[in-house]
Write a protein that holds these residues in place. Structure first.
Motif, short mmCIF file in Angstrom:
data_model
loop_
_atom_site.label_atom_id
_atom_site.label_comp_id
_atom_site.label_asym_id
_atom_site.label_seq_id
_atom_site.Cartn_x
_atom_site.Cartn_y
_atom_site.Cartn_z
N ALA A 49 14.05 -9.24 9.48
CA ALA A 49 15.58 -9.29 9.65
C ALA A 49 16.27 -7.90 9.50
N GLU A 50 15.69 -7.00 8.83
CA GLU A 50 16.09 -5.57 8.61
C GLU A 50 16.01 -4.65 10.05
N ALA A 51 15.21 -5.11 10.92
CA ALA A 51 14.75 -4.04 12.03
C ALA A 51 15.73 -4.24 13.13
N VAL A 52 16.75 -3.78 12.78
CA VAL A 52 18.01 -3.81 13.81
C VAL A 52 18.14 -2.64 14.51
N ILE A 105 20.33 -0.30 20.39
CA ILE A 105 20.42 -0.97 19.28
C ILE A 105 21.36 -2.07 19.17
N GLU A 106 22.66 -1.73 19.69
CA GLU A 106 23.64 -3.07 19.89
C GLU A 106 23.07 -4.15 20.67
N ALA A 107 22.17 -4.15 21.59
CA ALA A 107 21.70 -5.20 22.32
C ALA A 107 20.61 -5.87 21.48
N TRP A 108 19.67 -5.21 20.92
CA TRP A 108 18.69 -5.47 20.03
C TRP A 108 19.15 -6.29 18.66
N ALA A 109 20.09 -5.79 18.29
CA ALA A 109 20.67 -6.09 16.77
C ALA A 109 21.28 -7.80 16.92
N ARG A 110 21.65 -7.76 18.15
CA ARG A 110 22.26 -9.09 18.44
C ARG A 110 21.40 -10.11 18.36
N LEU A 111 20.17 -9.81 18.97
CA LEU A 111 18.71 -10.97 18.97
C LEU A 111 18.43 -10.89 17.47
N ILE A 112 18.05 -9.74 16.71
CA ILE A 112 17.58 -9.81 15.28
C ILE A 112 18.56 -10.68 14.24
N ASP A 157 22.86 1.22 8.06
CA ASP A 157 22.33 -0.11 8.52
C ASP A 157 23.12 -1.27 7.70
N GLN A 158 23.15 -1.10 6.25
CA GLN A 158 24.04 -2.02 5.50
C GLN A 158 25.32 -2.12 5.87
N ARG A 159 25.92 -1.06 6.00
CA ARG A 159 27.31 -1.01 6.53
C ARG A 159 27.74 -1.51 7.74
N GLU A 160 26.69 -1.21 8.87
CA GLU A 160 26.88 -1.54 10.25
C GLU A 160 26.46 -2.99 10.46
N PHE A 161 25.29 -3.27 9.79
CA PHE A 161 24.49 -4.63 10.37
C PHE A 161 24.50 -5.61 9.08
N GLY A 162 24.92 -5.32 7.94
CA GLY A 162 24.73 -6.01 6.63
C GLY A 162 23.54 -6.36 6.21
N VAL A 163 22.60 -5.69 6.51
CA VAL A 163 21.16 -5.96 6.00
C VAL A 163 21.15 -5.36 4.42
N ASN A 164 20.30 -6.04 3.77
CA ASN A 164 20.37 -5.85 1.95
C ASN A 164 19.02 -5.29 1.95
N PHE A 165 19.13 -4.29 0.83
CA PHE A 165 18.17 -3.66 0.37
C PHE A 165 18.37 -3.12 -1.17
N ARG A 166 17.21 -2.78 -1.78
CA ARG A 166 17.60 -2.07 -3.00
C ARG A 166 16.56 -1.07 -3.26
N VAL A 167 17.08 0.12 -3.71
CA VAL A 167 16.26 1.31 -3.86
C VAL A 167 15.39 0.94 -5.35
#
Length: 410
Positions: A49-52, A105-112, A157-167
């Protein structure tokens, strides 16, 4: 009832067959082997899900020189086979320019965005939850500078696509995976990705669901596809099969079949290898070792190491260089144990030069449809693109604008 033949029993083909079936189609799935035995079986077992952002080709001289001189394990090439790849690689390089990559990226992220939700429906219907873990994976880094750069990209990626991560700091990583050596600078834990203990078994579970719902699976030769007066026919072990519609979901073999109908669809064919190991330590979650150019994760058969990309001939013998390098890198991190299989598995990832799948109606042949070229993410995107194709074929308003993926762009 509308009838269709789906050619190819990987994740993309099985998912397309299921989505057509849900819309009232009578579907027969044709493959030369049982479902899920080719590329869908051999991946790293992640629904990402993070592969935007699709993988661009490096355009800076330093990275290209590292590849050319064999100083990276991400990509390896066979000099004698390089002529087969030159044209698609040049197109890939052109499409990897920042502006064109941004469009991809824009077309790909819509599918992801649909990946896990569409898998979730099929997982529940196929009673396959025992194969799934919804806890993400970790990308580990061996130097602080690389980690810091990746954190910046993850924040974007988090700002633009809302993906979640933790460092994770080095000490937090050591606590999360006590078997790892404890001097690493840290990792990024991607939280939204789901992991699969046996990718081939998940495809099989989806195929079993398709059959339970009335679908038919037969062994046959997809390359025998012919246009007829009423649609399409293909030779199978059960005899000739006819239907008004045929869907090509043959992954890296799709362009070979379509070539005889006059379509020239370029692919960068990237071979990947895997091997299982047992008797050593046990990982909690899959890891991607960024500097080593490989992934490793706990699977039903043991820890699976999956390599990066090799550019070679379609019939070339297996070359153990990338796997040997990945194995040596992994042994620096954990007690890997012994190889389970005598020889590595290998398969081919079908990557289009513009990094987007080929999805939609064949421009000059009524009733012929395409769905392939998902790059490294056919396993992730199969249910999402299967739904999109079934919506188009059924005359519904598609959930995603299909224009960027249309076959005629080539």
């Amino acid at each position: 009832m509308r009838r269709a033949i789906v050619l190819g029993g990987g994740m993309v083909g099985v998912s397309a067959a299921l989505h057509l079936q849900q819309r009232g189609w009578s579907v027969t799935l044709v493959d030369r082997r049982e479902p899920g035995r080719e590329t869908s079986y051999g991946n790293a077992g992640m629904i990402q899900a993070e592969a935007v952002r699709p993988y661009p080709m490096p355009r800076d001289l330093a990275s290209l020189l590292k590849i050319a001189t064999g100083r990276t394990n991400d990509v390896r090439y066979s000099l004698s086979s390089l002529h087969l790849h030159i044209e698609p690689l040049l197109r890939y390089w052109w499409h990897s320019a920042p502006k064109r990559h941004r469009e991809a990226i824009e077309a790909w992220a819509r599918l992801i965005a649909y990946a896990t939700a569409e898998h979730d429906i099929l997982i529940r219907e196929a009673h396959a939850d025992n194969l799934i873990r919804r806890a993400g994976y970790r990308a580990l880094f061996r130097d602080r500078a690389s980690l810091d750069l990746s954190i910046k990209a993850a924040e974007e990626d988090q700002r633009e696509f809302g993906v979640n991560f933790r460092v994770l700091s080095g000490s937090e990583l050591a606590k999360a995976e006590p078997i790892l050596r404890d001097d690493l600078p840290g990792a990024i834990h991607w939280l939204d990705t789901w992991t699969v203990s046996d990718p081939g078994a998940l495809v099989t579970a989806y195929a079993d669901l398709f059959e339970r719902l009335g679908g038919t699976i037969v062994l046959g030769d997809a390359q025998s596809l012919q246009q007829t007066a009423t649609g399409w026919s293909v030779d199978t072990d059960s005899g000739r099969l006819d239907a008004p519609d045929a869907v090509v979901t043959l992954g890296p073999w799709s362009p070979d079949l379509l070539h005889k109908f006059g379509y020239r669809i370029p692919l960068v064919r990237k071979r990947g290898y895997h091997m299982h190991y047992s008797g050593g330590a046990s990982l909690d979650l899959p890891l991607i070792d960024k500097s080593g150019g490989y992934a490793m994760g706990p699977m039903a058969k043991g820890i699976r190491i999956t390599t990066g990309a090799e550019l070679t001939g379609p019939d070339a013998l297996a070359t153990p260089v990338q796997l040997a390098s990945a194995e040596a890198s992994a042994r620096e991190l954990i007690d890997l144990g012994k190889r389970v299989e005598p020889d590595p598995w290998f398969g081919t990832r079908p990557c289009t030069p513009d990094m987007l799948p080929v999805l939609g109606r064949a421009p000059r042949h009524p009733g012929l449809w395409m769905n392939f070229g998902h790059g490294h993410q056919g396993f992730t995107l199969g249910p999402a693109t299967g739904r999109l194709l079934a919506e188009i074929m059924s005359g519904e308003t598609p959930a995603v604008d299909p224009t960027p993926y249309r076959p005629e762009r080539f």
